[in-house]
Structures are given as structure tokens and as C-alpha cells.
Design an enzyme around this catalytic site. Sequence first.
Site, PDB file in Angstrom:
ATOM      1  N   MET A   1      -9.759  20.294  -0.588  1.00 28.92           N
ATOM      2  CA  MET A   1      -9.482  18.860  -0.665  1.00 28.92           C
ATOM      3  C   MET A   1     -10.126  18.167   0.530  1.00 28.92           C
ATOM      4  O   MET A   1      -9.821  18.497   1.670  1.00 28.92           O
ATOM      5  CB  MET A   1      -7.958  18.658  -0.618  1.00 28.92           C
TER       6      MET A   1
ATOM      7  N   GLY B   1      -9.256  10.746   2.235  1.00 28.87           N
ATOM      8  CA  GLY B   1      -8.966  10.366   0.858  1.00 28.87           C
ATOM      9  C   GLY B   1      -8.873   8.864   0.707  1.00 28.87           C
ATOM     10  O   GLY B   1      -8.457   8.149   1.625  1.00 28.87           O
TER      11      GLY B   1
ATOM     12  N   ARG C   1     -15.406  -2.225   4.775  1.00 31.61           N
ATOM     13  CA  ARG C   1     -14.288  -1.427   5.313  1.00 31.61           C
ATOM     14  C   ARG C   1     -14.329   0.013   4.808  1.00 31.61           C
ATOM     15  O   ARG C   1     -13.911   0.925   5.514  1.00 31.61           O
ATOM     16  CB  ARG C   1     -12.966  -2.088   4.955  1.00 31.61           C
TER      17      ARG C   1
ATOM     18  N   GLY D   1      -7.012   5.912  -1.291  1.00 26.20           N
ATOM     19  CA  GLY D   1      -5.788   5.644  -2.057  1.00 26.20           C
ATOM     20  C   GLY D   1      -5.996   4.469  -2.985  1.00 26.20           C
ATOM     21  O   GLY D   1      -6.590   3.460  -2.597  1.00 26.20           O
TER      22      GLY D   1
ATOM     23  N   ASP E   1      -6.791   9.309  -4.690  1.00 27.00           N
ATOM     24  CA  ASP E   1      -5.360   9.490  -4.918  1.00 27.00           C
ATOM     25  C   ASP E   1      -4.846   8.415  -5.869  1.00 27.00           C
ATOM     26  O   ASP E   1      -4.946   7.227  -5.570  1.00 27.00           O
ATOM     27  CB  ASP E   1      -4.614   9.382  -3.578  1.00 27.00           C
TER      28      ASP E   1
ATOM     29  N   HIS F   1       5.887  12.416  -7.522  1.00 32.38           N
ATOM     30  CA  HIS F   1       5.712  11.224  -6.672  1.00 32.38           C
ATOM     31  C   HIS F   1       6.839  11.066  -5.656  1.00 32.38           C
ATOM     32  O   HIS F   1       6.594  10.727  -4.488  1.00 32.38           O
ATOM     33  CB  HIS F   1       5.604   9.984  -7.561  1.00 32.38           C
TER      34      HIS F   1
ATOM     35  N   LEU G   1      -2.941   3.685   8.622  1.00 32.00           N
ATOM     36  CA  LEU G   1      -3.166   2.445   9.387  1.00 32.00           C
ATOM     37  C   LEU G   1      -1.888   1.599   9.387  1.00 32.00           C
ATOM     38  O   LEU G   1      -1.935   0.393   9.637  1.00 32.00           O
ATOM     39  CB  LEU G   1      -4.315   1.630   8.770  1.00 32.00           C
TER      40      LEU G   1
HETATM   41  N1  LIG Z   1       3.328   8.733  -2.002  1.00 34.43           N
HETATM   42  C1  LIG Z   1       3.680   7.479  -1.871  1.00 34.43           C
HETATM   43  O1  LIG Z   1       4.797   7.075  -2.164  1.00 34.43           O
HETATM   44  C2  LIG Z   1       2.687   6.500  -1.334  1.00 34.43           C
HETATM   45  C3  LIG Z   1       3.144   5.292  -0.772  1.00 34.43           C
HETATM   46  C4  LIG Z   1       2.196   4.396  -0.267  1.00 34.43           C
HETATM   47  C5  LIG Z   1       0.848   4.723  -0.328  1.00 34.43           C
HETATM   48  N2  LIG Z   1       0.436   5.898  -0.907  1.00 34.43           N
HETATM   49  C6  LIG Z   1      -0.989   6.235  -1.037  1.00 34.43           C
HETATM   50  O2  LIG Z   1      -1.632   6.070   0.190  1.00 34.43           O
HETATM   51  C7  LIG Z   1      -2.720   5.175   0.053  1.00 34.43           C
HETATM   52  C8  LIG Z   1      -3.004   4.504   1.368  1.00 34.43           C
HETATM   53  O3  LIG Z   1      -1.869   3.758   1.791  1.00 34.43           O
HETATM   54  P1  LIG Z   1      -1.987   2.417   2.570  1.00 34.43           P
HETATM   55  O4  LIG Z   1      -2.404   1.360   1.622  1.00 34.43           O
HETATM   56  O5  LIG Z   1      -0.787   2.196   3.348  1.00 34.43           O
HETATM   57  O6  LIG Z   1      -3.191   2.742   3.567  1.00 34.43           O
HETATM   58  P2  LIG Z   1      -3.596   2.114   4.920  1.00 34.43           P
HETATM   59  O7  LIG Z   1      -5.042   2.427   5.010  1.00 34.43           O
HETATM   60  O8  LIG Z   1      -2.643   2.537   6.011  1.00 34.43           O
HETATM   61  O9  LIG Z   1      -3.379   0.547   4.794  1.00 34.43           O
HETATM   62  C9  LIG Z   1      -4.154  -0.242   3.936  1.00 34.43           C
HETATM   63  C10 LIG Z   1      -4.202  -1.631   4.516  1.00 34.43           C
HETATM   64  O10 LIG Z   1      -4.952  -1.554   5.729  1.00 34.43           O
HETATM   65  C11 LIG Z   1      -5.971  -2.501   5.722  1.00 34.43           C
HETATM   66  N3  LIG Z   1      -7.210  -1.884   6.194  1.00 34.43           N
HETATM   67  C12 LIG Z   1      -7.926  -0.894   5.602  1.00 34.43           C
HETATM   68  N4  LIG Z   1      -8.984  -0.567   6.346  1.00 34.43           N
HETATM   69  C13 LIG Z   1      -8.956  -1.394   7.426  1.00 34.43           C
HETATM   70  C14 LIG Z   1      -9.787  -1.539   8.547  1.00 34.43           C
HETATM   71  N5  LIG Z   1     -10.869  -0.785   8.704  1.00 34.43           N
HETATM   72  N6  LIG Z   1      -9.450  -2.464   9.484  1.00 34.43           N
HETATM   73  C15 LIG Z   1      -8.356  -3.232   9.320  1.00 34.43           C
HETATM   74  N7  LIG Z   1      -7.525  -3.132   8.267  1.00 34.43           N
HETATM   75  C16 LIG Z   1      -7.820  -2.218   7.334  1.00 34.43           C
HETATM   76  C17 LIG Z   1      -6.143  -2.980   4.310  1.00 34.43           C
HETATM   77  O11 LIG Z   1      -6.336  -4.357   4.424  1.00 34.43           O
HETATM   78  P3  LIG Z   1      -7.068  -5.236   3.292  1.00 34.43           P
HETATM   79  O12 LIG Z   1      -6.094  -5.289   2.175  1.00 34.43           O
HETATM   80  O13 LIG Z   1      -7.252  -6.553   3.952  1.00 34.43           O
HETATM   81  O14 LIG Z   1      -8.357  -4.529   2.978  1.00 34.43           O
HETATM   82  C18 LIG Z   1      -4.838  -2.632   3.621  1.00 34.43           C
HETATM   83  O15 LIG Z   1      -3.977  -3.752   3.593  1.00 34.43           O
HETATM   84  C19 LIG Z   1      -2.317   4.300  -1.130  1.00 34.43           C
HETATM   85  O16 LIG Z   1      -3.375   3.630  -1.744  1.00 34.43           O
HETATM   86  C20 LIG Z   1      -1.709   5.334  -2.019  1.00 34.43           C
HETATM   87  O17 LIG Z   1      -2.731   6.067  -2.676  1.00 34.43           O
HETATM   88  C21 LIG Z   1       1.336   6.784  -1.379  1.00 34.43           C
END
Ligand SMILES: NC(=O)c1ccc[n+]([C@@H]2O[C@H](COP(=O)([O-])OP(=O)(O)OC[C@H]3O[C@@H](n4cnc5c(N)ncnc54)[C@H](OP(=O)(O)O)[C@@H]3O)[C@@H](O)[C@H]2O)c1
Length: 294
Positions: free
Chosen positions: A1, A5, A249, A7, A32, A99, A200
Site C-alpha cells: 500500500m 493516500g 495542492r 482520501g 481511499d 468503517h 492536516l
Molecule cells: N475512517 C474515517 O472515519 C475517516 C474520517 C475522516 C476522513 N477519512 C479519510 O481521510 C481522508 C483525509 O481526511 P481529511 O480530509 O481530514 O484530510 P486532511 O488532509 O487532514 O484535511 C483536508 C483539508 O485540508 C486542506 N488542505 C489540503 N491540503 C492542504 C495544503 N497543502 N495546505 C493547506 N490546506 C490543505 C483542505 O483544504 P481545501 O478544502 O481548501 O482544499 C481540506 O479542507 C478523507 O478524505 C477520507 O478518505 C476517514
Amino acid sequence: MPALGFGTLIPEPALTITATRDALDAGFRHFDCAERYGNEREVGKALREGLAAGGIARGDIFVTTKVWNTNHRPERVEPAFEASLERLGLDYLDLYLIHTPFAFQPGDEQDPRDKDGNVLYDRGVTLLDTWRALESLVDGGKCRAIGLSDIGLDEVKAIYEAARIKPTVVQVESHPYLPEWELLEFCKEKGVALLAFAPLGHGMKPGLLEDPVIAGIAARVGKTAAQVLLAWAVQRGTALLTTPRSAARARENFDISALPADALEEINRIQIRQRLNPVVTTGVPGFIPKAKGA
Ligand SMILES: NC(=O)c1ccc[n+]([C@@H]2O[C@H](COP(=O)([O-])OP(=O)(O)OC[C@H]3O[C@@H](n4cnc5c(N)ncnc54)[C@H](OP(=O)(O)O)[C@@H]3O)[C@@H](O)[C@H]2O)c1
């Protein structure tokens, strides 16, 4: 893997397609998904088109999806898995996750509630019952590996010990404010990959992206705060999921490089503790953002 990744928790269908395609073009090879996210068709379309355009083989990408809480009854697992495969347009999955460990009342309503708004749980099925059904999917050959998500160490241990086919991945929220060291240690000892979501901190501000320690290291090493957080996650031995929504990004988040040891230690000394997703402790689904205008 692949450790890095992408999401797909993106509520807007059109944005799901462009962001997934941008991630593939930037170099991400691990995707994912989840039936709960309601966008497996869009992710599948973006992947199919992206693979064809880039001459990339299906075997070069790693695709995960997850069975939702309303499908924990063993007889519902295979239909849920097949429905996800059909929506994604794939004939096998690299990884299928439960999940969350919380079984909800079975049915088509993903968020079943009573008249007072309380979640309706299903007490007639155990996590191990659901796990056994996932093991059968591996036996069937269309599912390469199985794992758990949104779960604590004790429950991971219980499933690990009882399992005929061991979990290969545990997906949990993890970042410098929630490092989950004990779970990581267990996973390393057993050869299970810890897959960190919200690396993040969901991009929330104020939050990790503005943390003074992270910002200081970013300035020192000439990287962005996001790149520092993602590098830390990989160097401590986790895989991660991030959700950049633009091409710029996606390239930024894929372009990480190793941090010096003193920077890692500095991040490990951060004392702030914050859990952003309460589902693992409450059983109530949290962070599923609504599409704009929904
Ligand atoms: N198992 C579970 O229950 C569960 C729960 C939550 C998430 N997940 C999985 O984890 C994935 C990632 O989670 P996450 O969305 O929290 O990820 P994250 O990467 O921590 O946060 C994403 C947020 O960060 C911002 N961002 C991304 N790249 C950036 C950068 N280079 N500079 C500044 N801001 C940045 C994005 O903003 P913008 O919107 O402005 O681009 C977005 O709002 C999800 O898509 C999902 O697949 C799983």
C-alpha cells in the site's frame, strides 16, 4: 500500500472527479473511498479516465473502500461489497475496511435515528461477526486485504487475536495532536499498517497548519506546513490520507521529503492533544461535510 493516500471524502460530485483526477496526475496511487461518502461512482469514473489517459494499469493503483455501519449483519456484507465494486467500476478491491465498529439498524437509511434524534444501533451483531464476513470476501478472491477503521487499541487487539485472516490496515485519526503512539507500536509489532486520516487536522484553522512548531520547521526546511505534517506522518511509520482539492495542492502534498531528526523530535514533543472525530468514542458519526447548498 503506497504510504501517501488520497482520501475521497468530498461531498461535491464534480469536485470529487476533478480532485481525484488531479491526485492521480500528481502521482498519488492510493485512493481511499467509502460507501458512506456517496461518491464511489464519481471516484470510479475519475480513476478509469485517469488510468486510460496516463497509460496506468489497474494493478499500479491501490483502492480501498469501506462497509458502512448499516451493513454489519454478515448477510449484508457481500451485497454491500459488490455494490461498491459496481459503483467504482472495479472487479476487485485492494482493501475493504469496516468503517466503524458501531453497527446501526440495518437498512437503506445510512443514519437511522429515533424520533428524538438518537442513533439506532443494532445490538444483534458483533464486530467479530462482521469480521468473519470480510474474511469470506478474501476467500472469494475479489478482496485482497481487510482492515478496521475508527477503532481503539483494545478492539483492534480483540479482532487481531480472534481473526483467521488478520487485519492488514487500521485507519484512525492521527496527527501531532493525536499521535496514537500505543496503537502505532502495536501495529508495528504485528506488521499491521496504521493509516492516519486528518494528517492536516482536516485543514481547520486555527489548528495544526498554523501550529508555531510546525510553521517554524517549515520555514527552516523550506517546505510548507502541510508538507512538514505529511513528512512527519510517513517518517514515524504510518501511511496517511490527505484530501487536496486542487491540482496545485495535490502536487504540494505529494512532494514531501524527509525531515531532519531534530525536527521530528520537536514535533513529537508537542503537548497539545485534540481529537477532531468523536465517532471512535461516541459511536455517533461525525465529520461528513454536506455538499455546498445541500
Ligand atoms: N475512517 C474515517 O472515519 C475517516 C474520517 C475522516 C476522513 N477519512 C479519510 O481521510 C481522508 C483525509 O481526511 P481529511 O480530509 O481530514 O484530510 P486532511 O488532509 O487532514 O484535511 C483536508 C483539508 O485540508 C486542506 N488542505 C489540503 N491540503 C492542504 C495544503 N497543502 N495546505 C493547506 N490546506 C490543505 C483542505 O483544504 P481545501 O478544502 O481548501 O482544499 C481540506 O479542507 C478523507 O478524505 C477520507 O478518505 C476517514
